[in-house]
Design a protein around this motif. Structure first.
Motif, mmCIF file in Angstrom:
data_model
loop_
_atom_site.group_PDB
_atom_site.id
_atom_site.type_symbol
_atom_site.label_atom_id
_atom_site.label_comp_id
_atom_site.label_asym_id
_atom_site.label_seq_id
_atom_site.Cartn_x
_atom_site.Cartn_y
_atom_site.Cartn_z
ATOM 1 N N ARG A 159 0.838 -1.199 0.000
ATOM 2 C CA ARG A 159 0.000 0.000 0.000
ATOM 3 C C ARG A 159 0.868 1.243 0.000
ATOM 4 O O ARG A 159 1.810 1.332 0.790
ATOM 5 C CB ARG A 159 -0.868 -0.046 1.269
ATOM 6 C CG ARG A 159 -1.690 1.179 1.525
ATOM 7 C CD ARG A 159 -2.645 0.959 2.692
ATOM 8 N NE ARG A 159 -3.644 -0.053 2.376
ATOM 9 C CZ ARG A 159 -4.738 -0.274 3.097
ATOM 10 N NH1 ARG A 159 -4.964 0.435 4.178
ATOM 11 N NH2 ARG A 159 -5.615 -1.197 2.735
ATOM 12 N N MET A 191 -3.960 -0.547 -2.070
ATOM 13 C CA MET A 191 -4.355 0.836 -2.359
ATOM 14 C C MET A 191 -3.197 1.612 -2.973
ATOM 15 O O MET A 191 -2.089 1.630 -2.426
ATOM 16 C CB MET A 191 -4.838 1.536 -1.091
ATOM 17 C CG MET A 191 -6.285 1.212 -0.784
ATOM 18 S SD MET A 191 -6.763 1.752 0.834
ATOM 19 C CE MET A 191 -6.842 3.509 0.587
ATOM 20 N N SER A 217 -18.889 6.319 -4.286
ATOM 21 C CA SER A 217 -18.067 7.468 -3.866
ATOM 22 C C SER A 217 -16.605 7.259 -4.229
ATOM 23 O O SER A 217 -16.195 6.164 -4.608
ATOM 24 C CB SER A 217 -18.162 7.648 -2.344
ATOM 25 O OG SER A 217 -17.627 6.516 -1.702
ATOM 26 N N ILE A 264 -12.680 9.281 -2.614
ATOM 27 C CA ILE A 264 -12.237 9.875 -1.348
ATOM 28 C C ILE A 264 -12.857 11.260 -1.093
ATOM 29 O O ILE A 264 -13.086 11.622 0.046
ATOM 30 C CB ILE A 264 -10.701 9.915 -1.261
ATOM 31 C CG1 ILE A 264 -10.241 10.237 0.149
ATOM 32 C CG2 ILE A 264 -10.088 10.851 -2.281
ATOM 33 C CD1 ILE A 264 -8.822 9.843 0.443
ATOM 34 N N ALA A 282 -15.875 -0.347 0.287
ATOM 35 C CA ALA A 282 -14.747 -0.848 -0.521
ATOM 36 C C ALA A 282 -13.681 0.231 -0.637
ATOM 37 O O ALA A 282 -13.072 0.414 -1.697
ATOM 38 C CB ALA A 282 -15.247 -1.281 -1.901
ATOM 39 N N THR A 301 -11.570 1.821 2.676
ATOM 40 C CA THR A 301 -10.457 1.701 3.619
ATOM 41 C C THR A 301 -10.972 1.271 4.990
ATOM 42 O O THR A 301 -12.157 0.943 5.135
ATOM 43 C CB THR A 301 -9.674 3.027 3.656
ATOM 44 O OG1 THR A 301 -8.505 2.869 4.442
ATOM 45 C CG2 THR A 301 -10.502 4.176 4.213
ATOM 46 N N GLN A 309 -14.518 2.633 8.709
ATOM 47 C CA GLN A 309 -15.584 3.462 8.132
ATOM 48 C C GLN A 309 -16.900 3.286 8.891
ATOM 49 O O GLN A 309 -17.683 4.198 9.021
ATOM 50 C CB GLN A 309 -15.779 3.119 6.648
ATOM 51 C CG GLN A 309 -14.555 3.386 5.808
ATOM 52 C CD GLN A 309 -14.114 4.836 5.933
ATOM 53 O OE1 GLN A 309 -14.843 5.750 5.560
ATOM 54 N NE2 GLN A 309 -12.935 5.062 6.491
ATOM 55 N N ASN A 311 -10.565 -3.997 3.507
ATOM 56 C CA ASN A 311 -10.056 -4.672 4.692
ATOM 57 C C ASN A 311 -10.351 -3.803 5.910
ATOM 58 O O ASN A 311 -10.035 -2.610 5.907
ATOM 59 C CB ASN A 311 -8.541 -4.876 4.571
ATOM 60 C CG ASN A 311 -8.203 -5.946 3.557
ATOM 61 O OD1 ASN A 311 -8.729 -7.046 3.616
ATOM 62 N ND2 ASN A 311 -7.337 -5.614 2.607
HETATM 63 P P1 NAD Z 1 -7.972 1.740 -4.852
HETATM 64 O O1 NAD Z 1 -6.869 2.650 -4.479
HETATM 65 O O2 NAD Z 1 -8.071 1.216 -6.237
HETATM 66 O O3 NAD Z 1 -9.394 2.432 -4.526
HETATM 67 C C1 NAD Z 1 -9.721 2.949 -3.274
HETATM 68 C C2 NAD Z 1 -11.013 3.747 -3.403
HETATM 69 O O4 NAD Z 1 -11.412 4.201 -2.092
HETATM 70 C C3 NAD Z 1 -10.872 5.008 -4.244
HETATM 71 O O5 NAD Z 1 -12.108 5.295 -4.877
HETATM 72 C C4 NAD Z 1 -10.551 6.085 -3.193
HETATM 73 O O6 NAD Z 1 -10.855 7.401 -3.653
HETATM 74 C C5 NAD Z 1 -11.452 5.636 -2.064
HETATM 75 N N1 NAD Z 1 -10.988 6.054 -0.730
HETATM 76 C C6 NAD Z 1 -9.725 5.969 -0.253
HETATM 77 N N2 NAD Z 1 -9.683 6.452 1.012
HETATM 78 C C7 NAD Z 1 -10.944 6.814 1.328
HETATM 79 C C8 NAD Z 1 -11.533 7.377 2.481
HETATM 80 N N3 NAD Z 1 -10.803 7.676 3.576
HETATM 81 N N4 NAD Z 1 -12.868 7.610 2.460
HETATM 82 C C9 NAD Z 1 -13.615 7.321 1.356
HETATM 83 N N5 NAD Z 1 -13.092 6.805 0.224
HETATM 84 C C10 NAD Z 1 -11.777 6.553 0.208
HETATM 85 O O7 NAD Z 1 -7.901 0.548 -3.777
HETATM 86 P P2 NAD Z 1 -8.535 -0.896 -3.897
HETATM 87 O O8 NAD Z 1 -7.509 -1.822 -4.445
HETATM 88 O O9 NAD Z 1 -9.885 -0.783 -4.527
HETATM 89 O O10 NAD Z 1 -8.673 -1.268 -2.353
HETATM 90 C C11 NAD Z 1 -9.779 -0.841 -1.572
HETATM 91 C C12 NAD Z 1 -9.851 -1.681 -0.313
HETATM 92 O O11 NAD Z 1 -9.962 -3.067 -0.684
HETATM 93 C C13 NAD Z 1 -8.632 -1.619 0.603
HETATM 94 O O12 NAD Z 1 -9.063 -1.793 1.937
HETATM 95 C C14 NAD Z 1 -7.803 -2.821 0.178
HETATM 96 O O13 NAD Z 1 -6.925 -3.261 1.185
HETATM 97 C C15 NAD Z 1 -8.924 -3.814 -0.068
HETATM 98 N N6 NAD Z 1 -8.582 -4.948 -0.934
HETATM 99 C C16 NAD Z 1 -8.107 -4.760 -2.202
HETATM 100 C C17 NAD Z 1 -7.853 -5.853 -2.998
HETATM 101 C C18 NAD Z 1 -7.404 -5.719 -4.421
HETATM 102 O O14 NAD Z 1 -7.283 -6.762 -5.098
HETATM 103 N N7 NAD Z 1 -7.202 -4.525 -4.937
HETATM 104 C C19 NAD Z 1 -8.014 -7.152 -2.484
HETATM 105 C C20 NAD Z 1 -8.509 -7.311 -1.201
HETATM 106 C C21 NAD Z 1 -8.795 -6.199 -0.433
#
Ligand code: NAD
Length: 425
Positions: free
Chosen positions: A83, A156, A250, A252, A302, A304, A307, A326
Motif C-alpha cells: 500500500r 491501495m 463514492s 475519497i 470498498a 479503507t 468506516q 479490509n
Molecule cells: P484503490 O486505491 O483502487 O481504490 C480505493 C477507493 O477508495 C478510491 O475510490 C478512493 O478514492 C477511495 N478512498 C480511499 N480512502 C478513502 C476514504 N478515507 N474515504 C472514502 N473513500 C476513500 O484501492 P482498492 O484496491 O480498490 O482497495 C480498496 C480496499 O480493498 C482496501 O481496503 C484494500 O486493502 C482492499 N482490498 C483490495 C484488494 C485488491 O485486489 N485490490 C483485495 C482485497 C482487499
C-alpha cells in the motif's frame, strides 16, 4: 511485538491491529486455542521497517519510510499487497498482514499472510519518481521476499505497473526472470487473466450469496458502494450486470446518489478520464458520510479501514454489509450491527476473491501455462461459494456471527498447520 495498548478507547477503536486482535481473541476463546499457539499467532513472525531514499525529478533526495510485515508463514509463503498512502503506519500493516493470514485460510489457499506499505502520497509523485521509489523499496526487501517466501501484490494506490517494476527489480538482482515473485502483474508479463477484476467479482458473488441466504430476490437489490477504485468499481459493475441497482458510489472526496440506479459504466468512464468522481454530471452529490447511512439493501464498503464505527453503526440502514475493503468495520460497530440483525460478510471472506486469483496467478507462473479468463472466473466462483457455505455452517457450529465464524475457521486451519509443523527449538 505484543498488541499495542492505545491510551484511549477512541484510539483503540481506530487502531486496526487492536481491532483485528479483538476478533482473533474471541475466536481463540471459542476454539479454546492452546496458549502457546495463541502467543505465536498474536505476534507477527517477522517485520522490517526501512528507509527508502529516492532522487526526485528536481534533483533533491527524499527519504520515505517503508514496511513489510509477515504475520504467519505456517500455511505457505507470506502473501499480501503493498500500500502506498500518506497515513499508512506499522500497526495498520501488521493488521493487514494478519488479515491476509486469516483470509488465505478462509479460502484455503496455501499461503500465509504478509503486507507492505510505503508512507507517501502517490498523487504528488511523478511516474518516474514512483518507479524509483518502488525499485528502491524492492531492493530493500530482497532478503525477505521470493516466490516461496513472500509474494507481494497490489493494494491501495499500487497497481500492475508497480508489480512489473517489483518483478523486474527482483529479477535483475536474481539474474533470471522470475514472474512468480509478485501477483497482479500485467497479463503480458505472467499476470493472470481476470486478476484485475477478481476482488470486485468475488465481492459481487458474496452479495449474491448473502442476498439468497437472507431470502432476497436475485435481482433488483438497492446497493451502495463506498469507494470506486479496483474493488468498488469492479464490484459495482458486476452487481449492475447481475441486475441490481447501484444507487450510490463514492471516492475519497465525492459521493453521488441516484435512487433509480446509477449508470455504473458511465461513472467509471468519468473517473477513468478525470481521475476523480467530482463533476460527474448524471447524479445528485451527497455528503461522503451520508453515503454509508443511506436506505439500501446492501452496503459495500470498498475504500479503507474504520468506516463503520461506534459513531455511525446505529444509523446504518442496510440489511446486508459485504466488506470489499479490509477492516472497514470496528469491533464496537460489529456488536451494534449484530444486535440490529445486519448480516455482515466479513472482509476475510468478502474480498478473498483477489488472493484466490493471485494464488491462481502464482500457480500459472510456476507451471508456465496460462488459463483462459472464463476458467479463472469459474474456479474463483467455486472457491468463493464453497467458502461462504463453510462460514454459514461454522456460524451454527460456533453459534457466532459470520465474522467470528470466519475467524474460527481460519484460526483452526492455521493452528492445525502450526501443530503439525511443531515448534523448532
Ligand atoms: P484503490 O486505491 O483502487 O481504490 C480505493 C477507493 O477508495 C478510491 O475510490 C478512493 O478514492 C477511495 N478512498 C480511499 N480512502 C478513502 C476514504 N478515507 N474515504 C472514502 N473513500 C476513500 O484501492 P482498492 O484496491 O480498490 O482497495 C480498496 C480496499 O480493498 C482496501 O481496503 C484494500 O486493502 C482492499 N482490498 C483490495 C484488494 C485488491 O485486489 N485490490 C483485495 C482485497 C482487499
Amino acid at each position: 511485538m505484543p498488541a499495542p495498548t492505545p491510551a484511549t478507547p477512541e484510539a483503540a477503536e481506530s487502531n486496526p491491529f487492536v481491532q483485528m486482535q479483538r476478533r482473533f481473541d474471541r475466536a481463540a476463546e471459542l476454539l479454546e486455542l492452546d496458549r502457546g499457539l495463541y502467543r505465536i499467532l498474536s505476534t507477527p513472525a517477522q517485520e522490517l521497517t526501512l528507509s527508502v531514499p529516492v532522487k526526485m525529478d528536481d534533483g533533491r533526495i527524499r527519504v520515505f519510510e517503508g514496511f513489510r510485515v509477515q504475520h504467519s508463514i505456517a500455511r505457505g509463503p507470506a502473501k499480501g499487497g503493498i500500500r502506498y498512502a500518506p497515513d499508512v503506519h506499522l500497526d495498520e500493516v501488521r493488521a493487514l498482514a494478519a488479515w491476509m493470514t486469516w483470509k488465505c485460510a478462509v479460502v484455503d489457499v496455501p499461503f500465509g499472510g504478509g503486507k507492505g506499505g510505503v508512507v507517501c502520497d502517490p498523487r504528488r509523485l511523478s511516474h518516474s519518481e514512483l518507479e524509483r521509489l518502488t525499485r528502491r523499496y524492492t531492493a530493500g526487501l530482497l532478503d525477505l521476499i521470493g516466490p516461496e517466501r513472500d509474494v507481494p501484490a497490489p493494494d491501495m494506490n499500487t497497481n500492475d505497473q508497480t508489480m512489473a517494476w517489483i518483478m523486474d527489480t527482483y529479477s535483475v538482482h536474481r539474474r533470471a526472470t522470475n514472474t512468480a515473485i509478485v501477483t497482479g502483474k500485467p497479463v503480458g508479463l505472467g499476470g493472470s487473466q481476470g486478476r484485475t477484476e477478481a476482488t470486485g467479482l468475488g465481492v459481487a458473488f458474496m452479495v449474491r450469496e448473502a442476498l439468497a441466504h437472507r431470502g432476497f430476490p436475485d435481482h433488483g437489490a438497492r446497493i451502495v458502494v463506498q469507494g470506486s477504485g479496483n474493488v468498488g468499481g469492479w464490484a459495482a459493475r458486476f452487481l449492475q450486470e447481475m441486475g441490481h441497482k447501484v444507487v450510490a458510489i463514492s471516492d475519497i472526496d465525492t459521493a453521488i446518489h441516484d435512487e433509480n440506479g446509477l449508470d455504473v459504466p458511465a461513472v467509471l468512464e468519468w473517473i477513468g478520464a478525470h481521475r476523480t468522481l467530482r463533476g460527474y454530471p448524471g447524479a445528485e452529490v451527497i455528503d461522503n458520510d451520508e453515503l454509508l447511512t443511506l436506505p439500501c439493501d446492501v452496503l459495500v464498503p470498498a475504500a479503507t479501514e474504520n468506516q463503520i464505527t461506534s459513531q455511525n453503526a446505529a444509523r446504518i440502514q442496510a440489511s446486508i454489509i459485504v466488506e470489499g475493503a479490509n477492516g472497514p468495520t470496528t469491533a464496537a460497530a460489529d456488536q451494534v450491527l449484530e444486535e440490529r440483525g445486519v448480516f455482515v460478510v466479513p472482509d476475510i471472506l468478502a474480498n478473498a476473491g483477489g488472493v484466490t486469483v493471485s494464488y491462481f496467478e502464482w500457480v500459472q507462473d510456476r507451471m508456465g501455462f496460462f488459463w483462459e479468463k472464463d476458467d479463472v472466473f469459474r474456479r474463483e466462483e467455486r472457491v468463493m461459494v464453497d467458502s461462504f457455505r463453510s462460514i454459514v455452517d461454522a456460524m451454527d457450529r460456533y453459534q457466532a456471527s459470520p465474522r467470528i465464524a470466519a475467524y474460527c475457521v481460519a484460526v483452526e486451519r492455521v493452528a492445525y498447520c502450526l501443530q503439525l509443523r511443531g515448534i523448532y527449538a
